[in-house]
Design a protein around this motif. Sequence first.
Motif, PDB file in Angstrom:
ATOM      1  N   THR A  88       0.821  -1.208   0.000  1.00 11.92           N
ATOM      2  CA  THR A  88       0.000   0.000   0.000  1.00 11.92           C
ATOM      3  C   THR A  88       0.861   1.267   0.000  1.00 11.92           C
ATOM      4  O   THR A  88       1.858   1.361   0.729  1.00 11.92           O
ATOM      5  CB  THR A  88      -0.937   0.014   1.217  1.00 11.92           C
ATOM      6  N   PHE A  89       0.445   2.209  -0.844  1.00 10.90           N
ATOM      7  CA  PHE A  89       1.070   3.531  -0.898  1.00 10.90           C
ATOM      8  C   PHE A  89      -0.034   4.584  -0.881  1.00 10.90           C
ATOM      9  O   PHE A  89      -1.210   4.265  -1.077  1.00 10.90           O
ATOM     10  CB  PHE A  89       1.896   3.700  -2.186  1.00 10.90           C
ATOM     11  N   ASP A  90       0.350   5.808  -0.682  1.00 12.14           N
ATOM     12  CA  ASP A  90      -0.608   6.915  -0.738  1.00 12.14           C
ATOM     13  C   ASP A  90      -0.428   7.661  -2.055  1.00 12.14           C
ATOM     14  O   ASP A  90       0.693   7.838  -2.537  1.00 12.14           O
ATOM     15  CB  ASP A  90      -0.407   7.876   0.441  1.00 12.14           C
ATOM     16  N   TRP A  91      -1.554   8.117  -2.606  1.00 16.57           N
ATOM     17  CA  TRP A  91      -1.508   8.829  -3.877  1.00 16.57           C
ATOM     18  C   TRP A  91      -2.172  10.192  -3.752  1.00 16.57           C
ATOM     19  O   TRP A  91      -3.262  10.310  -3.187  1.00 16.57           O
ATOM     20  CB  TRP A  91      -2.234   8.030  -4.960  1.00 16.57           C
ATOM     21  N   ILE A  92      -1.494  11.194  -4.247  1.00 15.53           N
ATOM     22  CA  ILE A  92      -2.065  12.530  -4.381  1.00 15.53           C
ATOM     23  C   ILE A  92      -1.988  12.897  -5.854  1.00 15.53           C
ATOM     24  O   ILE A  92      -0.886  12.892  -6.440  1.00 15.53           O
ATOM     25  CB  ILE A  92      -1.293  13.574  -3.542  1.00 15.53           C
ATOM     26  N   PRO A  93      -3.099  13.167  -6.516  1.00 13.37           N
ATOM     27  CA  PRO A  93      -3.072  13.448  -7.960  1.00 13.37           C
ATOM     28  C   PRO A  93      -2.125  14.587  -8.306  1.00 13.37           C
ATOM     29  O   PRO A  93      -2.087  15.615  -7.631  1.00 13.37           O
ATOM     30  CB  PRO A  93      -4.520  13.813  -8.271  1.00 13.37           C
ATOM     31  N   ARG A  94      -1.356  14.381  -9.374  1.00 15.36           N
ATOM     32  CA  ARG A  94      -0.510  15.437  -9.898  1.00 15.36           C
ATOM     33  C   ARG A  94      -1.373  16.366 -10.743  1.00 15.36           C
ATOM     34  O   ARG A  94      -2.270  15.913 -11.432  1.00 15.36           O
ATOM     35  CB  ARG A  94       0.604  14.839 -10.757  1.00 15.36           C
ATOM     36  N   ALA A  95      -1.082  17.617 -10.699  1.00 11.79           N
ATOM     37  CA  ALA A  95      -1.840  18.619 -11.462  1.00 11.79           C
ATOM     38  C   ALA A  95      -3.343  18.431 -11.282  1.00 11.79           C
ATOM     39  O   ALA A  95      -4.080  18.223 -12.253  1.00 11.79           O
ATOM     40  CB  ALA A  95      -1.470  18.555 -12.941  1.00 11.79           C
ATOM     41  N   ARG A 125     -11.662  10.814  -5.724  1.00 12.35           N
ATOM     42  CA  ARG A 125     -11.548   9.355  -5.876  1.00 12.35           C
ATOM     43  C   ARG A 125     -10.098   8.891  -5.873  1.00 12.35           C
ATOM     44  O   ARG A 125      -9.785   7.817  -5.351  1.00 12.35           O
ATOM     45  CB  ARG A 125     -12.213   8.887  -7.183  1.00 12.35           C
ATOM     46  N   GLN A 126      -9.229   9.700  -6.443  1.00 12.60           N
ATOM     47  CA  GLN A 126      -7.850   9.264  -6.625  1.00 12.60           C
ATOM     48  C   GLN A 126      -6.909   9.785  -5.542  1.00 12.60           C
ATOM     49  O   GLN A 126      -5.687   9.686  -5.694  1.00 12.60           O
ATOM     50  CB  GLN A 126      -7.350   9.717  -8.001  1.00 12.60           C
ATOM     51  N   THR A 127      -7.441  10.307  -4.464  1.00 18.13           N
ATOM     52  CA  THR A 127      -6.619  10.757  -3.355  1.00 18.13           C
ATOM     53  C   THR A 127      -6.723   9.766  -2.202  1.00 18.13           C
ATOM     54  O   THR A 127      -7.830   9.466  -1.738  1.00 18.13           O
ATOM     55  CB  THR A 127      -7.046  12.154  -2.875  1.00 18.13           C
ATOM     56  N   GLY A 128      -5.577   9.229  -1.770  1.00 23.36           N
ATOM     57  CA  GLY A 128      -5.593   8.281  -0.662  1.00 23.36           C
ATOM     58  C   GLY A 128      -4.776   7.038  -0.966  1.00 23.36           C
ATOM     59  O   GLY A 128      -3.969   7.001  -1.906  1.00 23.36           O
ATOM     60  N   PRO A 129      -4.972   5.978  -0.192  1.00 21.40           N
ATOM     61  CA  PRO A 129      -4.146   4.774  -0.347  1.00 21.40           C
ATOM     62  C   PRO A 129      -4.511   3.979  -1.606  1.00 21.40           C
ATOM     63  O   PRO A 129      -5.663   3.957  -2.034  1.00 21.40           O
ATOM     64  CB  PRO A 129      -4.455   3.976   0.919  1.00 21.40           C
ATOM     65  N   TYR A 130      -3.515   3.352  -2.181  1.00 18.93           N
ATOM     66  CA  TYR A 130      -3.734   2.432  -3.299  1.00 18.93           C
ATOM     67  C   TYR A 130      -2.796   1.249  -3.132  1.00 18.93           C
ATOM     68  O   TYR A 130      -1.819   1.305  -2.380  1.00 18.93           O
ATOM     69  CB  TYR A 130      -3.487   3.123  -4.647  1.00 18.93           C
ATOM     70  N   GLN A 131      -3.093   0.189  -3.837  1.00 21.15           N
ATOM     71  CA  GLN A 131      -2.282  -1.024  -3.748  1.00 21.15           C
ATOM     72  C   GLN A 131      -1.548  -1.277  -5.060  1.00 21.15           C
ATOM     73  O   GLN A 131      -2.165  -1.319  -6.126  1.00 21.15           O
ATOM     74  CB  GLN A 131      -3.150  -2.229  -3.398  1.00 21.15           C
ATOM     75  N   ALA A 132      -0.244  -1.445  -4.972  1.00 20.88           N
ATOM     76  CA  ALA A 132       0.585  -1.778  -6.133  1.00 20.88           C
ATOM     77  C   ALA A 132       1.001  -3.239  -6.043  1.00 20.88           C
ATOM     78  O   ALA A 132       1.206  -3.780  -4.952  1.00 20.88           O
ATOM     79  CB  ALA A 132       1.826  -0.889  -6.182  1.00 20.88           C
ATOM     80  N   ALA A 133       1.118  -3.871  -7.184  1.00 23.85           N
ATOM     81  CA  ALA A 133       1.510  -5.277  -7.227  1.00 23.85           C
ATOM     82  C   ALA A 133       2.956  -5.457  -6.769  1.00 23.85           C
ATOM     83  O   ALA A 133       3.795  -4.563  -6.914  1.00 23.85           O
ATOM     84  CB  ALA A 133       1.354  -5.816  -8.639  1.00 23.85           C
ATOM     85  N   VAL A 134       3.225  -6.621  -6.224  1.00 27.05           N
ATOM     86  CA  VAL A 134       4.589  -7.046  -5.893  1.00 27.05           C
ATOM     87  C   VAL A 134       4.798  -8.396  -6.556  1.00 27.05           C
ATOM     88  O   VAL A 134       4.072  -9.350  -6.266  1.00 27.05           O
ATOM     89  CB  VAL A 134       4.805  -7.155  -4.376  1.00 27.05           C
ATOM     90  N   THR A 135       5.744  -8.492  -7.458  1.00 28.37           N
ATOM     91  CA  THR A 135       5.972  -9.766  -8.140  1.00 28.37           C
ATOM     92  C   THR A 135       6.758 -10.715  -7.243  1.00 28.37           C
ATOM     93  O   THR A 135       7.664 -10.304  -6.513  1.00 28.37           O
ATOM     94  CB  THR A 135       6.761  -9.567  -9.452  1.00 28.37           C
ATOM     95  N   ALA A 136       6.392 -11.982  -7.323  1.00 25.50           N
ATOM     96  CA  ALA A 136       7.134 -13.001  -6.590  1.00 25.50           C
ATOM     97  C   ALA A 136       8.389 -13.370  -7.373  1.00 25.50           C
ATOM     98  O   ALA A 136       8.436 -13.242  -8.602  1.00 25.50           O
ATOM     99  CB  ALA A 136       6.266 -14.239  -6.398  1.00 25.50           C
ATOM    100  N   SER A 137       9.402 -13.829  -6.687  1.00 23.46           N
ATOM    101  CA  SER A 137      10.604 -14.315  -7.347  1.00 23.46           C
ATOM    102  C   SER A 137      10.280 -15.579  -8.143  1.00 23.46           C
ATOM    103  O   SER A 137       9.538 -16.452  -7.677  1.00 23.46           O
ATOM    104  CB  SER A 137      11.694 -14.632  -6.317  1.00 23.46           C
ATOM    105  N   ILE A 138      10.810 -15.673  -9.368  1.00 19.91           N
ATOM    106  CA  ILE A 138      10.592 -16.879 -10.180  1.00 19.91           C
ATOM    107  C   ILE A 138      11.883 -17.619 -10.479  1.00 19.91           C
ATOM    108  O   ILE A 138      11.853 -18.677 -11.116  1.00 19.91           O
ATOM    109  CB  ILE A 138       9.884 -16.554 -11.513  1.00 19.91           C
TER     110      ILE A 138
END
Length: 418
Positions: free
Chosen positions: A19-26, A37-50
């Motif tokens: 989880t990260f926080d997002w504040i819209p640019r411009a 809608r686009q201000t606040g926490p969001y979830q980014a993927a984390v790839t597993a080691s292959i």
Amino acid sequence: MSTDSTDNLIPIEPISFETFDWIPRAPEMYPRAEVTRQTGPYQAAVTASIVGWAPRLPAEALADVEDATRRLVEFDLHAQRTLASDSPALGPMAAILLRTEAASSSQIEQLTTSAKQLALAEIDEGDKANARAVVGNVHAMEAALSLAGEVTEESILAMHKALMLHQRGFDPVFAGRFRDEQVWFGHGEAGPRTADFVAPHHDRIPTAMLDLVRFVRREDLPVLVQVAVAHAQFETIHPFPDGNGRTGRAFAQSILRNKGLVRSTAVPISAGLLVDVDRYFAALGSFREGDAAQIIHEFARASRVAAVTGSGLVDDLASQLEESRAKLAGIRSDAAAWRILPALVSQPAVNTKYVVRALGLGEMAALRALDVLVERGVLVEMTGKSRARVWQHRGILGVLDEYAARIRRMSAKETSFE
């Protein structure tokens, strides 16, 4: 091969999230509701080691991969025999197969162009933006094959640079550089909170790409399995701000060449993926959820399409070359027209500048040779001008356009290559 049953699953560790926080640019560029809608926490993927992944392939999946591999090897041998039948045509024929693969890969990203427009773009004629973008993909494929001796992060960066230097609207400063910002695709203009997929945070890219390169260096996996999984992992990492799909498919070509599965030319696997783009993208989604079966099957299926359609393309181009040779009967063997003829396979639209540069002819010698090819019915001058003229080989352009049309028809009919 169906993946509806758990018996057909090929487990791979799914992505996780952070989880990260997002504040819209411009924010002034967007409606207030979208900014909210686009201000606040969001979830980014984390790839597993292959790098240490140990696949458990069901018997049906293993048979699928083995059959597709055999088809690719047969295609490569067929191409080698055809190309070797006349050595001056070897380079040009291999080049046009590479260009065909680049065009199909671009079409997956909705970048379409005709064989004629692509040939014109290669000699700096015409003004079609899509054609110029596809030329960039051709150069990315060329880089992928030329650097296939060792797959490294540097070679992947070189593929991306070759691709994006020709992309209108893309800042060349970022060509051949991993991204330094968050990217996502799907819903959400001002931020990633409502996106369909949010790629890993850019800080994770170096570690993820190192793991991917180490996975590709393994020698204990079926090559097509390795290609499919490496491609899916690359697309999940999404290491660049743009051009990931096309670079990822060039990356697949690099692995095929690196592993020695094919030796003579590029394999038109993207044409096979193009037959059912929705299923290809769905397979990438399944991979992220922890099942590698679908993307492996899609690459196996695409390989069979590539083998069948690619063999037909090689034969049709060889026939055009033979017909053109027959038209030059009686002309002395050292005439410049004979030197131009093989080059028309890979570059079916030429101008004087191209002939001078590519074949080392003087301008007057080039013009005389082109006149001979026109008189014998091999070429047609297409501009009607006295200067800045362009000549085309309609037969070769027709073969290339028919190949593209065949792939479109297969897509409409969902032709089976099981």
